[in-house]
Scaffold this motif. Structure first.
Motif, PDB file in Angstrom:
ATOM      1  N   ARG A 100       0.819  -1.210   0.000  1.00  0.00           N
ATOM      2  CA  ARG A 100       0.000   0.000   0.000  1.00  0.00           C
ATOM      3  C   ARG A 100       0.851   1.258   0.000  1.00  0.00           C
ATOM      4  O   ARG A 100       0.440   2.285  -0.544  1.00  0.00           O
ATOM      5  N   ARG A 101       2.002   1.197   0.590  1.00  0.00           N
ATOM      6  CA  ARG A 101       2.898   2.346   0.564  1.00  0.00           C
ATOM      7  C   ARG A 101       3.463   2.587  -0.841  1.00  0.00           C
ATOM      8  O   ARG A 101       3.703   3.727  -1.241  1.00  0.00           O
ATOM      9  N   LYS A 102       3.674   1.530  -1.600  1.00  0.00           N
ATOM     10  CA  LYS A 102       4.293   1.645  -2.924  1.00  0.00           C
ATOM     11  C   LYS A 102       3.297   1.994  -4.026  1.00  0.00           C
ATOM     12  O   LYS A 102       3.698   2.485  -5.086  1.00  0.00           O
ATOM     13  N   TRP A 103       2.018   1.718  -3.818  1.00  0.00           N
ATOM     14  CA  TRP A 103       1.029   1.915  -4.882  1.00  0.00           C
ATOM     15  C   TRP A 103       1.010   3.325  -5.467  1.00  0.00           C
ATOM     16  O   TRP A 103       1.037   3.475  -6.700  1.00  0.00           O
ATOM     17  N   PRO A 104       0.932   4.372  -4.667  1.00  0.00           N
ATOM     18  CA  PRO A 104       0.797   5.722  -5.269  1.00  0.00           C
ATOM     19  C   PRO A 104       1.939   6.067  -6.220  1.00  0.00           C
ATOM     20  O   PRO A 104       1.698   6.525  -7.344  1.00  0.00           O
ATOM     21  N   ASP A 105       3.187   5.851  -5.795  1.00  0.00           N
ATOM     22  CA  ASP A 105       4.327   6.207  -6.646  1.00  0.00           C
ATOM     23  C   ASP A 105       4.398   5.317  -7.880  1.00  0.00           C
ATOM     24  O   ASP A 105       4.657   5.806  -8.996  1.00  0.00           O
ATOM     25  N   LEU A 107       1.952   3.606  -9.404  1.00  0.00           N
ATOM     26  CA  LEU A 107       0.844   3.869 -10.329  1.00  0.00           C
ATOM     27  C   LEU A 107       1.012   5.204 -11.036  1.00  0.00           C
ATOM     28  O   LEU A 107       0.695   5.330 -12.231  1.00  0.00           O
ATOM     29  N   ALA A 108       1.518   6.200 -10.336  1.00  0.00           N
ATOM     30  CA  ALA A 108       1.765   7.494 -10.974  1.00  0.00           C
ATOM     31  C   ALA A 108       2.836   7.370 -12.050  1.00  0.00           C
ATOM     32  O   ALA A 108       2.720   7.955 -13.141  1.00  0.00           O
ATOM     33  N   ASN A 161      -9.807  -2.721  -5.778  1.00  0.00           N
ATOM     34  CA  ASN A 161     -10.760  -1.880  -5.058  1.00  0.00           C
ATOM     35  C   ASN A 161     -11.953  -2.672  -4.538  1.00  0.00           C
ATOM     36  O   ASN A 161     -12.606  -2.249  -3.573  1.00  0.00           O
ATOM     37  N   SER A 173       3.352  -4.380  -6.501  1.00  0.00           N
ATOM     38  CA  SER A 173       4.335  -3.396  -6.978  1.00  0.00           C
ATOM     39  C   SER A 173       5.308  -4.019  -7.974  1.00  0.00           C
ATOM     40  O   SER A 173       5.740  -3.357  -8.918  1.00  0.00           O
TER      41      SER A 173
END
Length: 299
Positions: A100-105, A107-108, A161, A173
């Motif tokens: 969950r920590r790696k998802w934002p970076d 995916l961006a 989701n 990731s």
């Protein structure tokens, strides 16, 4: 001399073993306290149930009591084994939080790569035919990778989701990084090809003008040849004209302008016949020649 060296070696080995034992004990103790603290953090509580946290907390407390009572007399191997067991117990919990920590970076970065790849593909496809340096296979391959990556991303994110935070994640990731590497490899290959590609030779204006003139001359020659092959029109003779009859309901042929001028100017008169005797004694009448109307020449 040899006994002294042996004693020194024994002391060195004991110091090394003592350091390894202390290091293993400290690592176990630090892991116990850090993990106990993490169990009360929001991000760890989000991905775990109360039963899972209670189970982990019980194991940590037991390991802490064992370390206080028997840990300092236990061997280094026993300390490392105890630490390995606790890490294995908390592996799923730590994995969920780390993903969950790696998802934002991740995916961006994937969205950015998809955007840049699509823009590059569009620009490469719009190149004029004379300037095109990429083959159809290369462009189709890049388009296929972009489409598959975009479809995978949308499908996987939607599936993730629909899962609960405590479930094992399907959006990983490492999979995102693999898709990024594939896209980056395809784009870099085409960029390197464009960098070292040689420009195609262009036709000069004089050559183009000469070719246009040659094409025009060939068209003229072809038109002239077709004209020679055409059948010439048939001219009507006087007999054909006289043979034409005026059908009922049709207007009679009109006189030519010359004939009209003759009829208007003067009336044609026939000369009076002249009687002549033939050798058989019969009398033949011939038209009398009309004297010339020209005045006599003056002397």
């Amino acid at each position: 001399m040899s006994q002294s060296q042996k004693r020194l070696q024994d002391l060195t080995d004991r110091d090394h073993q003592k350091q390894e034992h202390e290091k293993a004990a400290n690592s176990l103790e630090a892991f116990i306290f850090e993990t106990q603290d993490k169990l009360y953090q929001e991000e760890y509580q989000l991905v775990s149930t109360q039963d899972e946290r209670d189970k982990i907390s019980g194991k940590l407390s037991a390991a802490s009591n064992w370390l206080d009572e028997d840990g300092y007399t236990a061997t280094t191997k026993e300390l490392k084994t105890k630490l390995s067991e606790l890490r294995k117990l908390c592996k799923d919990l730590f994995f969920k939080v780390e993903e969950r920590r790696k998802w934002p970076d991740r995916l961006a970065a994937l969205d950015s790569m998809l955007n840049h790849s699509s823009i590059f593909l569009k620009g490469a496809s719009l190149l004029p035919e004379d300037d095109q340096i990429f083959t159809e296979v290369e462009l189709n391959t890049l388009e296929k990778v972009i489409t598959e990556t975009s479809t995978w991303k949308n499908t996987t994110v939607k599936e993730q989701n629909n899962l609960l935070p405590t479930d094992t994640p399907v959006l990983l990731s490492k999979d995102i990084e693999a898709k990024l590497a594939l896209l980056d490899r395809e784009v870099k290959y085409l960029l390197n090809k464009a960098k070292f590609a040689k420009p195609k030779p262009r036709k000069s204006k004089n050559t183009t003008t000469q070719e246009a003139q040659n094409a025009t001359q060939e068209e003229k020659n072809a038109t002239a040849a077709e004209s020679d092959k055409s059948i010439p029109p048939v001219k009507e003779t006087a007999e054909d004209t006289e043979s034409k009859e005026v059908k009922p309901g049709e207007a009679p042929p009109t006189a030519s302008p010359t004939q009209k001028a003759t009829s208007e100017g003067e009336e044609a008169t026939l000369p009076d016949p002249v009687e002549t005797k033939s050798s058989e004694g019969t009398v033949e009448k011939k038209p009398e020649s009309k004297p010339d109307k020209h005045p006599p020449d003056e002397l």
